[in-house]
Design a protein around this motif. Structure first.
Motif, mmCIF file in Angstrom:
data_model
loop_
_atom_site.group_PDB
_atom_site.id
_atom_site.type_symbol
_atom_site.label_atom_id
_atom_site.label_comp_id
_atom_site.label_asym_id
_atom_site.label_seq_id
_atom_site.Cartn_x
_atom_site.Cartn_y
_atom_site.Cartn_z
ATOM 1 N N GLN A 1 -6.498 -2.252 -12.721
ATOM 2 C CA GLN A 1 -5.907 -1.920 -11.424
ATOM 3 C C GLN A 1 -5.366 -3.145 -10.695
ATOM 4 O O GLN A 1 -4.314 -3.090 -10.058
ATOM 5 C CB GLN A 1 -6.960 -1.186 -10.579
ATOM 6 N N LEU B 1 -9.324 6.951 -10.163
ATOM 7 C CA LEU B 1 -9.234 6.496 -11.543
ATOM 8 C C LEU B 1 -10.010 7.442 -12.444
ATOM 9 O O LEU B 1 -11.125 7.843 -12.129
ATOM 10 C CB LEU B 1 -9.788 5.079 -11.659
ATOM 11 N N ARG C 1 -3.257 2.302 -18.796
ATOM 12 C CA ARG C 1 -4.544 1.727 -19.193
ATOM 13 C C ARG C 1 -4.515 0.208 -19.079
ATOM 14 O O ARG C 1 -4.827 -0.526 -20.021
ATOM 15 C CB ARG C 1 -4.927 2.149 -20.613
ATOM 16 N N CYS D 1 -3.303 4.807 -8.889
ATOM 17 C CA CYS D 1 -4.280 5.211 -9.899
ATOM 18 C C CYS D 1 -3.612 5.963 -11.053
ATOM 19 O O CYS D 1 -4.064 5.880 -12.190
ATOM 20 C CB CYS D 1 -5.403 6.030 -9.273
ATOM 21 N N ILE E 1 -1.974 -3.991 -12.065
ATOM 22 C CA ILE E 1 -0.948 -3.054 -11.613
ATOM 23 C C ILE E 1 -0.548 -3.346 -10.173
ATOM 24 O O ILE E 1 0.643 -3.390 -9.838
ATOM 25 C CB ILE E 1 -1.460 -1.602 -11.739
ATOM 26 N N SER E 2 -1.545 -3.576 -9.328
ATOM 27 C CA SER E 2 -1.250 -3.866 -7.923
ATOM 28 C C SER E 2 -0.344 -5.083 -7.778
ATOM 29 O O SER E 2 0.618 -5.075 -7.014
ATOM 30 C CB SER E 2 -2.544 -4.100 -7.147
ATOM 31 N N VAL F 1 -2.236 3.250 -13.296
ATOM 32 C CA VAL F 1 -3.346 2.599 -13.996
ATOM 33 C C VAL F 1 -3.806 3.454 -15.176
ATOM 34 O O VAL F 1 -3.972 2.965 -16.290
ATOM 35 C CB VAL F 1 -4.524 2.337 -13.037
ATOM 36 N N ASP F 2 -3.983 4.743 -14.930
ATOM 37 C CA ASP F 2 -4.454 5.642 -15.987
ATOM 38 C C ASP F 2 -3.431 5.820 -17.096
ATOM 39 O O ASP F 2 -3.776 5.886 -18.269
ATOM 40 C CB ASP F 2 -4.819 7.003 -15.389
#
Lengths: 138, 138
Positions: free
Chosen positions: B45, B120, B42, B35, B48-49, B38-39
């Motif tokens: 998610q 998040l 931006r 998270c 990113i995973s 992700v933040d």
DNA sequence: TATCTATATGCACATACAGGCATGTATTAT
DNA sequence: ATAATACATGCCTGTATGTGCATATAGATA
């Protein structure tokens, strides 16, 4: 005008087996003509040309024409490239990379005054020419 | 059993803008939960995973689960990775990489005892939470 | 001039893969 | 038990790119 290279472009250029094998050759000999690469790797000339173009576009190689011959060389003048090549020297140690180096060393025996003077040479011809060369030396 | 990583696989993993941005974050903070990434970037998610999975598969990252949280960390134990990350530290200097680091630093303020304790967080919420946190410190 | 020769490039095809969306899984909280 | 949360994954689609083949270009040679 300085050409700005995005890191991604460089890694894309290195993200291919054949291109890594090509770069590996340049770590051994920093200036090579196309036919020497073709003979060392035994990969079609048109493929080698295209891959060289990708590496050049990524700022890793540059080239210089001498008649019909084209000599590509690694751009070690750039500090970051120097670090990258130094890393690659430690990284590319698999068997195939070593075999390629051996094949290149054989091919380089045919040079005169440090320059390539023959074109594409088949496996069989190469052995014959090396033997002749050895005879000349004696 | 030791997993053998092909050089091409590593460079393929690095041959993507988003993944380079992710790696860049780990150069600043060697352990991050999903998270937080992700933040900071931006980016959705699920993207990113997937990218983390690619980097892990290339032997650059590993991870550890703590409850629902997943902490990824760079594998600096491997000597060659260490050299590679050191190079990347010098190489990833574009503006966007620096902006990402700044965004990450903000996000890391929300940690408690060095661990992520929120999920998040939207841009707006983040600012609010940081202010509250500053209030607590006073 | 005509012909090799060294290298580059255009086109067609197949594959790889990043992005988007929906959904699955597992753990925590109420 | 139900809901919410943190993260992962399967499917689809479009694009990028490596390979193969044919051909172009340009310099050297006869």
């Amino acid at each position: 005008m300085i050409k700005l290279i995005k890191p991604t472009k460089v890694f894309k250029a290195l993200a291919d087996d054949t291109r890594l094998r090509i770069v590996n050759l340049f770590l051994k000999e920093r200036s090579l003509c196309v036919c020497e690469i073709v003979d060392a790797l035994r990969i079609p000339q048109y493929q080698i040309s295209k891959h060289l173009s990708v590496l050049r576009n990524a700022g890793l190689l540059d080239f210089e024409k001498r008649g019909t011959w084209a000599y590509y060389f690694i751009k070690i003048d750039e500090p970051l490239n120097r670090i990258l090549f130094s890393f690659l020297g430690k990284y590319l140690k698999n068997e195939i990379f070593q075999q390629d180096i051996m094949a290149l060393e054989n091919r380089l025996i045919l040079r005169e005054n440090g320059k390539c003077i023959v074109g594409l040479v088949s496996q069989g011809e190469l052995l014959k020419m090396i033997k002749e060369k050895a005879g000349q030396v004696l």
